[in-house]
Design a protein around this motif. Structure first.
Motif, PDB file in Angstrom:
ATOM      1  N   ARG A  76      51.426 -65.329  31.080  1.00 31.81           N
ATOM      2  CA  ARG A  76      51.271 -66.414  30.079  1.00 31.81           C
ATOM      3  C   ARG A  76      51.689 -67.750  30.576  1.00 31.81           C
ATOM      4  O   ARG A  76      50.916 -68.640  30.255  1.00 31.81           O
ATOM      5  CB  ARG A  76      51.975 -65.952  28.907  1.00 31.81           C
ATOM      6  CG  ARG A  76      51.481 -64.871  28.219  1.00 31.81           C
ATOM      7  CD  ARG A  76      52.030 -64.200  26.818  1.00 31.81           C
ATOM      8  NE  ARG A  76      51.209 -65.395  26.118  1.00 31.81           N
ATOM      9  CZ  ARG A  76      51.474 -65.291  24.700  1.00 31.81           C
ATOM     10  NH1 ARG A  76      52.369 -64.285  24.311  1.00 31.81           N
ATOM     11  NH2 ARG A  76      50.975 -66.082  24.069  1.00 31.81           N
ATOM     12  N   LEU A  79      48.956 -68.916  32.891  1.00 38.28           N
ATOM     13  CA  LEU A  79      47.707 -69.237  32.186  1.00 38.28           C
ATOM     14  C   LEU A  79      47.659 -70.789  31.495  1.00 38.28           C
ATOM     15  O   LEU A  79      46.932 -71.597  31.704  1.00 38.28           O
ATOM     16  CB  LEU A  79      47.314 -68.129  31.184  1.00 38.28           C
ATOM     17  CG  LEU A  79      46.138 -68.472  30.496  1.00 38.28           C
ATOM     18  CD1 LEU A  79      44.789 -68.542  31.308  1.00 38.28           C
ATOM     19  CD2 LEU A  79      45.740 -67.151  29.302  1.00 38.28           C
ATOM     20  N   TRP A  82      47.731 -73.215  34.163  1.00 38.70           N
ATOM     21  CA  TRP A  82      46.161 -73.509  34.700  1.00 38.70           C
ATOM     22  C   TRP A  82      45.348 -74.336  33.601  1.00 38.70           C
ATOM     23  O   TRP A  82      44.878 -74.984  34.017  1.00 38.70           O
ATOM     24  CB  TRP A  82      45.708 -72.058  34.662  1.00 38.70           C
ATOM     25  CG  TRP A  82      44.283 -72.286  35.518  1.00 38.70           C
ATOM     26  CD1 TRP A  82      43.851 -72.351  36.629  1.00 38.70           C
ATOM     27  CD2 TRP A  82      43.101 -71.923  34.726  1.00 38.70           C
ATOM     28  NE1 TRP A  82      42.563 -72.253  36.829  1.00 38.70           N
ATOM     29  CE2 TRP A  82      41.973 -71.884  35.433  1.00 38.70           C
ATOM     30  CE3 TRP A  82      42.966 -71.369  33.149  1.00 38.70           C
ATOM     31  CZ2 TRP A  82      40.890 -71.698  34.975  1.00 38.70           C
ATOM     32  CZ3 TRP A  82      41.514 -71.434  32.668  1.00 38.70           C
ATOM     33  CH2 TRP A  82      40.632 -71.355  33.704  1.00 38.70           C
ATOM     34  N   SER A  83      45.582 -73.979  32.310  1.00 40.94           N
ATOM     35  CA  SER A  83      44.731 -74.559  31.325  1.00 40.94           C
ATOM     36  C   SER A  83      45.211 -76.072  31.070  1.00 40.94           C
ATOM     37  O   SER A  83      44.239 -76.699  30.898  1.00 40.94           O
ATOM     38  CB  SER A  83      44.906 -74.003  29.800  1.00 40.94           C
ATOM     39  OG  SER A  83      46.113 -73.960  29.312  1.00 40.94           O
TER      40      SER A  83
END
Length: 99
Positions: A76, A79, A82-83
């Motif tokens: 998480r 992620l 990355w976002s």
């Protein structure tokens, strides 16, 4: 509900709160290490929290598999990072994505 059931629920709530706080602390330290990978305090805190997740105390509080929990939190965080990195980049339509 009887007194014993009320007490059990209180203990379960406390156990869940302890695990939840450890997960929040672990996420925080992973983000800190992303920004400052050589931060010794953060490295120590990460190891300390991972030790907690693999401890008898953790196993007393929950039946959640420690390795599954740790890898899920790490995924998480990756992620989210990355976002954030993609924020503001062009999308397939050529428009900039919202941050």
């Amino acid at each position: 509900m009887g007194m014993a059931a009320d007490n059990l629920e209180c203990y379960e709530n406390l156990a869940n709160a302890i695990i939840l706080q450890a997960v929040k602390d672990y996420k925080t330290v992973l983000f800190r290490l992303e920004d400052h990978p050589n931060n010794r305090d953060a490295q120590f805190e990460k190891k300390r929290l991972e030790g907690f997740f693999h401890s008898n105390w953790y196993n007393t509080l929950t039946d959640l598999d420690a390795c599954t929990l740790i890898s899920g939190v790490q995924a998480r965080v990756r992620l989210k990072l990355w976002s954030v990195e993609r924020g503001g980049q062009k999308t397939c339509t050529g428009k900039r994505s919202a941050r």
